[in-house]
Motif scaffolding. Structure first.
Motif, PDB file in Angstrom:
ATOM      1  N   LYS A  68       4.319   3.772  15.557  1.00  0.00           N
ATOM      2  CA  LYS A  68       3.403   2.863  15.480  1.00  0.00           C
ATOM      3  C   LYS A  68       2.193   3.649  15.744  1.00  0.00           C
ATOM      4  N   GLN A  69       2.112   4.737  16.355  1.00  0.00           N
ATOM      5  CA  GLN A  69       0.728   5.524  16.529  1.00  0.00           C
ATOM      6  C   GLN A  69       0.600   6.501  15.244  1.00  0.00           C
ATOM      7  N   PHE A  70       1.632   6.936  14.586  1.00  0.00           N
ATOM      8  CA  PHE A  70       1.461   7.434  13.413  1.00  0.00           C
ATOM      9  C   PHE A  70       1.105   6.488  12.336  1.00  0.00           C
ATOM     10  N   LEU A  71       1.606   5.590  12.178  1.00  0.00           N
ATOM     11  CA  LEU A  71       0.991   4.516  11.214  1.00  0.00           C
ATOM     12  C   LEU A  71      -0.258   4.233  11.254  1.00  0.00           C
ATOM     13  N   GLY A  72      -0.714   4.047  12.656  1.00  0.00           N
ATOM     14  CA  GLY A  72      -2.240   3.790  12.890  1.00  0.00           C
ATOM     15  C   GLY A  72      -3.050   5.256  12.667  1.00  0.00           C
ATOM     16  N   ARG A  73      -2.517   6.305  12.848  1.00  0.00           N
ATOM     17  CA  ARG A  73      -3.488   7.257  12.444  1.00  0.00           C
ATOM     18  C   ARG A  73      -3.472   7.496  10.698  1.00  0.00           C
ATOM     19  N   ILE A  74      -2.462   7.163  10.132  1.00  0.00           N
ATOM     20  CA  ILE A  74      -2.343   7.168   8.774  1.00  0.00           C
ATOM     21  C   ILE A  74      -3.520   6.333   8.153  1.00  0.00           C
ATOM     22  N   GLN A  75      -3.645   5.119   8.879  1.00  0.00           N
ATOM     23  CA  GLN A  75      -4.416   4.222   8.383  1.00  0.00           C
ATOM     24  C   GLN A  75      -6.005   4.590   8.569  1.00  0.00           C
ATOM     25  N   HIS A  76      -6.226   5.432   9.677  1.00  0.00           N
ATOM     26  CA  HIS A  76      -7.500   5.390  10.290  1.00  0.00           C
ATOM     27  C   HIS A  76      -8.114   6.729   9.648  1.00  0.00           C
ATOM     28  N   ILE A  77      -7.132   7.754   9.195  1.00  0.00           N
ATOM     29  CA  ILE A  77      -7.621   8.796   8.647  1.00  0.00           C
ATOM     30  C   ILE A  77      -7.421   9.053   7.112  1.00  0.00           C
ATOM     31  N   ASP A  78      -6.068   8.592   6.828  1.00  0.00           N
ATOM     32  CA  ASP A  78      -5.894   8.805   5.534  1.00  0.00           C
ATOM     33  C   ASP A  78      -6.294   7.598   4.316  1.00  0.00           C
ATOM     34  N   GLN A  79      -6.232   6.502   4.866  1.00  0.00           N
ATOM     35  CA  GLN A  79      -6.705   5.367   3.916  1.00  0.00           C
ATOM     36  C   GLN A  79      -7.985   4.685   4.193  1.00  0.00           C
ATOM     37  N   SER A  80      -8.795   5.266   5.247  1.00  0.00           N
ATOM     38  CA  SER A  80     -10.098   4.891   5.472  1.00  0.00           C
ATOM     39  C   SER A  80     -10.695   6.206   6.130  1.00  0.00           C
ATOM     40  N   GLY A  81     -11.734   6.222   6.779  1.00  0.00           N
ATOM     41  CA  GLY A  81     -12.441   7.239   7.289  1.00  0.00           C
ATOM     42  C   GLY A  81     -12.420   8.274   6.264  1.00  0.00           C
ATOM     43  N   PRO A  82     -12.067   9.532   6.622  1.00  0.00           N
ATOM     44  CA  PRO A  82     -12.163  10.684   5.619  1.00  0.00           C
ATOM     45  C   PRO A  82     -11.197  10.512   4.463  1.00  0.00           C
ATOM     46  N   LYS A  83     -10.389   9.521   4.353  1.00  0.00           N
ATOM     47  CA  LYS A  83      -9.709   9.226   3.014  1.00  0.00           C
ATOM     48  C   LYS A  83      -9.153  10.327   2.532  1.00  0.00           C
ATOM     49  N   LEU A  84      -8.127  10.954   3.281  1.00  0.00           N
ATOM     50  CA  LEU A  84      -7.430  12.265   2.638  1.00  0.00           C
ATOM     51  C   LEU A  84      -6.673  11.945   1.535  1.00  0.00           C
ATOM     52  N   ARG A  85      -6.081  10.671   1.254  1.00  0.00           N
ATOM     53  CA  ARG A  85      -5.229  10.374   0.263  1.00  0.00           C
ATOM     54  C   ARG A  85      -3.813  10.996  -0.066  1.00  0.00           C
ATOM     55  N   ALA A  86      -3.460  11.548   1.369  1.00  0.00           N
ATOM     56  CA  ALA A  86      -2.384  12.694   1.557  1.00  0.00           C
ATOM     57  C   ALA A  86      -0.783  11.488   1.486  1.00  0.00           C
ATOM     58  N   VAL A  87      -0.969  10.356   1.795  1.00  0.00           N
ATOM     59  CA  VAL A  87       0.266   9.434   1.979  1.00  0.00           C
ATOM     60  C   VAL A  87      -0.057   8.499   0.807  1.00  0.00           C
ATOM     61  N   LEU A  88       1.179   8.391  -0.054  1.00  0.00           N
ATOM     62  CA  LEU A  88       1.282   7.427  -1.205  1.00  0.00           C
ATOM     63  C   LEU A  88       1.744   6.316  -0.456  1.00  0.00           C
TER      64      LEU A  88
END
Length: 435
Positions: free
Chosen positions: A13-33
């Motif tokens: 759950k923590q990791f899914l939240g981190r992906i949402q906050h950093i990868d899909q919003s915020g810095p938007k790394l687009r690292a996770v498909l």
């Protein structure tokens, strides 16, 4: 987890939240498909079955590069829109090993589409499915590419211990079971002491930041008791590109056709189909670069061609017995050392990657081991304007334990890794994660 203060479901759950906050919003790394839609359910099931007898990766979430098949609800696309119609029918052998160890498959990561084998001037980290991945240290810079990738040498060793071994579907791994071991036993903080390490200066001298970091790394190794032989010469280094490229093109056509034959529910079944798909969907798949490597591979013949067989034999011989092995034997070395590429370049979707390389006939520090089929390990070693710079250790076939010991010893005394700050550019402003 052993103490009962954290379980797999909480961690997931923590990791899914981190992906949402950093990868899909915020810095938007687009690292996770995509993330596994069954991740929390699977984590709960693993928690229910946890015992003290389970291994160190039990219940630990990992992300897979999206060219690794999973027989679940997630897609396996290699970054191509042509493979988005249906998931893979079964797990790859690698994933079977992971699941057997209780590892949780959390999701799939973006990649250079088709592992950077579609065009000779592509932008690393771009795919039709995921767009351009961004570098977390400076978001306008390129992420380049690496797999598998771990936070530390210890994590990499633990993961390798799980996935190492033979795959009945891959004849090249036939001997792997005889050599697989628990690689965490090689995690010796004094792993540099007494090791003879040769510096391949042919792979240095082109990028000042990488050279500076290399010298700092050598000083650290000497201080920890390593015996540095500097320089050493790696024979035939400039002769690898031509036979390697020919082998890659032949293999791409043959292996991709064989692979697509196993994928049900897709509209593409051959490399020729993929080329036609990209032409039809050029606005989505080829807005920035084409498919020259696909077209060159399609023009190649079967694997029985003399040109292929000769190139394969030549590449392996020059990289392995006459290259790495000869250099190691000459000075009784345990491993070879070279700088990785210099600091990451600014992403350029129009012109592609800007890699500093003085000799166009030399493919970089990862090439000799890759062509020979020998192991290598890259570790963080220093910094250039806030961008990480690494070094590469490589050695003889089946020398994984030796390389891990050396890399771990270096890591424990260099302390080079630092977390990213998600700056908008070099020396720029942090881009806050959305909460």
């Amino acid at each position: 987890m052993d103490a009962g203060t954290l379980d797999s479901r909480q961690l997931t759950k923590q990791f899914l939240g981190r992906i949402q906050h950093i990868d899909q919003s915020g810095p938007k790394l687009r690292a996770v498909l995509e993330t596994n839609p069954d991740a929390l359910k699977l984590a709960g099931a693993l928690d229910a079955k946890r015992t003290k007898a389970h291994g160190p990766l039990y219940g630990i979430p990992v992300l897979l590069k999206d060219n690794i098949d999973t027989g679940d609800r997630m897609l396996t696309t290699a970054g191509s829109l042509a493979l988005t119609d249906a998931p893979a029918p079964r797990d790859s052998a690698l994933v079977e090993h992971l699941r057997s160890a209780g590892v949780l498959i959390l999701g799939k990561t973006n990649l250079s589409e088709w592992a950077d084998m579609r065009s000779d001037h592509a932008s690393s980290g771009w795919s039709g499915v995921g767009g351009q991945t961004r570098n977390p240290y400076a978001l306008d810079h390129n992420p380049c590419g690496s797999s598998p990738l771990a936070r530390s040498v210890a994590d990499a060793a633990a993961l390798l211990s799980v996935i190492a071994g033979s795959d009945s579907r891959d004849p090249a791994t036939a001997e792997a079971d005889k050599h697989a071991t628990d690689y965490t036993r090689a995690l010796n903080p004094n792993g540099l002491k007494g090791k003879r390490i040769g510096v391949v200066r042919q792979l240095a001298g082109e990028e000042p930041n990488a050279d500076r970091v290399l010298e700092q790394a050598i000083a650290t190794m000497k201080a920890q008791g390593a015996i540095i032989v500097d320089p050493v010469t790696l024979p035939h280094l400039s002769e690898l590109n031509a036979p390697e490229n020919m082998v890659l093109q032949y293999d791409l056509k043959h292996d991709l056709n064989a692979y697509l034959a196993t994928r049900t529910g897709l509209k593409v079944h051959t490399l020729a189909d993929l080329i036609a798909f990209n032409q039809r969907e050029a606005a989505l798949e080829m807005p920035w670069f084409g498919q020259q490597l696909f077209e060159q591979a399609q023009a190649r013949g079967p694997l029985t061609d003399k040109a292929y067989l000769d190139a394969q034999t030549k590449a392996k011989q020059l990289a392995g017995p006459e290259g790495i092995d000869a250099t190691l034997a000459k000075d009784h070395l345990d491993a070879l050392l070279a700088p990785s590429w210099g600091p990451a370049f600014v992403t350029d979707l129009v012109l592609g990657d800007h890699i500093v390389s003085g000799d166009p006939n030399i493919g970089g520090a990862s090439q000799p081991a890759a062509v020979a089929g020998y192991p290598s390990i890259t570790v963080p070693a220093g910094w250039a304007h806030g961008l990480p710079v690494g070094i590469v250790f490589f050695g003889a076939k089946w020398s994984e334990s030796t390389l891990i010991s050396i890399a771990y010893g270096f890591e424990q005394h260099s302390h080079a890794w630092q977390p990213p700050k998600f700056l908008d550019t070099v020396d720029g402003t942090p881009v806050a994660a959305t909460r």
